[in-house]
Design an enzyme around this catalytic site. Sequence first.
Site, PDB file in Angstrom:
ATOM      1  N   HIS A 134       0.822  -1.218   0.000  1.00 11.05           N
ATOM      2  CA  HIS A 134       0.000   0.000   0.000  1.00 11.05           C
ATOM      3  C   HIS A 134       0.854   1.265   0.000  1.00 11.05           C
ATOM      4  CE1 HIS A 134      -3.719  -2.287   1.775  1.00 11.05           C
ATOM      5  NE2 HIS A 134      -3.492  -2.573   0.528  1.00 11.05           N
ATOM      6  N   CYS A 142       3.548  14.502  -5.559  1.00 12.76           N
ATOM      7  CA  CYS A 142       2.819  15.738  -5.806  1.00 12.76           C
ATOM      8  C   CYS A 142       1.320  15.430  -5.906  1.00 12.76           C
ATOM      9  CB  CYS A 142       3.320  16.356  -7.108  1.00 12.76           C
ATOM     10  SG  CYS A 142       2.544  17.922  -7.513  1.00 12.76           S
TER      11      CYS A 142
END
Length: 283
Positions: A134, A142
């Site tokens: 994960h 960003c």
Amino acid sequence: MPSPTALESDYAAAAELLANADALLIGAGAGMGVDSGLPAFRGNHGFWTAYPAYQGQSFADIACPETFSVDPQLAWGFYGHRLNLYRQAAPHAGFAILRRWAEAMPHGYFVMTSNVDGHFHRARFPPERIYECHGSLHHLQCHEGCPDTWPADAVQVDIDPHTFRARSALPRCSCGGLARPNLLMFCDGGWLDTRYRAQQRRYRDWLETVQDRRLVAIELGAGTAIATVRHTCEYAAWRLIRLNPQDTEPPAGGLLLPVGALAGLTRLDAMLNQHPVFQSGNR
Ligand SMILES: [Zn+2]
């Protein structure tokens, strides 16, 4: 719960599997972190116990990219708090036990974890043997779409202890846009999975090398809601040892120890230290 005698015999069988394993897959879920003092967010109640200020909102409401767009102070309050928590908490003694077992395997090992806490790195497992399915909270990307990821080492977010909202400047990308954690959130179409794919490739390459070996998977505190770690361990293992106090039935062809990670690992380690095969490395 199994009877004390049945549990003892399951422990003995698990120690026997580990002593005779050629290779080890370590699969970790949220339950692995509980013994290090980290919250597991089980259901809304578990989430609000850890974060009372978010009463009325679910984990999924907050842990999604949309929150970074509509309320970045809330999003970074949540993730900034967790980043601070993961940095402050020390990985429990079970990590060192696992590393010792893993390093004794004739055909090596791999770690797969759904935890974003970076604690296998902290416990000095080599990065090239860790697959974080994960992502990681210790890396950023960003939020506006730049293609890079970078370590979160320099990030310090100050959190209001009453509202759990960020009250300092928020982390930024070099383009000036808002940064977000490089991990998979709910409803997340924007996760940059570059690190993940490289880790997954290394894991699959290793798995190829141990296809015909006695690969034992030890699965620790992995949940059923998002069962990636469970499925991977079930698929890869010659034999699976599942440690989970929430479970009542053993996995097909495997063993269940319905105990917490640290308690189970400590007990198994004591048994392995007495085991003639494991002790001598004569495998
Ligand atoms: Zn950017």
